[in-house]
Scaffold this motif. Structure first.
Motif, short mmCIF file in Angstrom:
data_model
loop_
_atom_site.label_atom_id
_atom_site.label_comp_id
_atom_site.label_asym_id
_atom_site.label_seq_id
_atom_site.Cartn_x
_atom_site.Cartn_y
_atom_site.Cartn_z
N ALA A 2 2.23 12.77 -11.00
CA ALA A 2 2.69 13.16 -9.78
C ALA A 2 3.24 11.75 -9.29
N ASP A 3 4.47 11.99 -8.61
CA ASP A 3 5.17 10.86 -7.97
C ASP A 3 5.23 11.16 -6.73
N LEU A 4 4.54 10.41 -5.78
CA LEU A 4 4.38 10.58 -4.31
C LEU A 4 5.53 9.36 -3.57
N PRO A 5 6.00 9.80 -2.81
CA PRO A 5 7.19 8.82 -1.85
C PRO A 5 6.32 7.83 -1.34
N ARG A 6 6.69 6.55 -0.96
CA ARG A 6 6.22 5.45 -0.34
C ARG A 6 6.34 6.14 1.41
N THR A 7 5.25 6.10 1.76
CA THR A 7 5.05 6.61 3.09
C THR A 7 4.22 5.90 3.80
N TYR A 8 4.75 5.72 5.10
CA TYR A 8 3.97 4.62 6.33
C TYR A 8 3.52 5.37 7.25
N TYR A 9 2.05 5.27 7.31
CA TYR A 9 1.15 6.15 8.29
C TYR A 9 0.21 5.37 8.77
#
Length: 124
Positions: free
Chosen positions: A97-104
């Motif tokens: 699975a490729d997860l997008p870079r997310t800032y949280y």
């Protein structure tokens, strides 16, 4: 972080069917592409099937017409329906699975993840 848990592998006779599942859990905000790869003894890992977040698919030539990949975005799960199995399909199957870079909340999430693998054995 993120865990990918596969299930559905096993032993089946040639001509039979199996359905693999892979569920992503943990710090999952969204998932781009998901895919299934396989690795037979003494061989390199190869792409079996791939599906984008929008549902576009592609398959290895060796499985076209026999395997179907699908996903349930609400469940963060990808499936691989395998029909007309052949002995040469025997391998360990891995979910990716490729997860997008997310800032949280002050931290970055995302990346590329692999499941632990599930054995598929097709007897002749």
């Amino acid at each position: 972080q993120v865990q990918l848990v596969e299930s559905g592998g096993g032993l089946v006779q040639a001509g039979g069917s199996l359905r693999l599942s892979c569920a992503a859990s943990g710090s999952v905000f969204s998932i781009n592409a998901m895919g299934w790869y396989r690795q037979a003894p003494g061989k390199q890992r190869e792409l079996v099937a791939h599906i984008t977040s929008g549902g576009s698919t592609n398959y290895a030539d060796s499985v076209k017409g026999r395997f179907t990949i699908s996903r349930d975005n609400a469940k963060n799960t990808v499936y691989l329906q395998m029909n007309s199995l052949k002995p040469e399909d025997t391998a360990v199957y891995y979910c990716n699975a490729d997860l997008p870079r997310t800032y949280y909340s002050g931290k970055y999430y995302g990346g590329n993840y692999w499941g632990q693998g599930t054995q598929v054995t097709v007897s002749s």
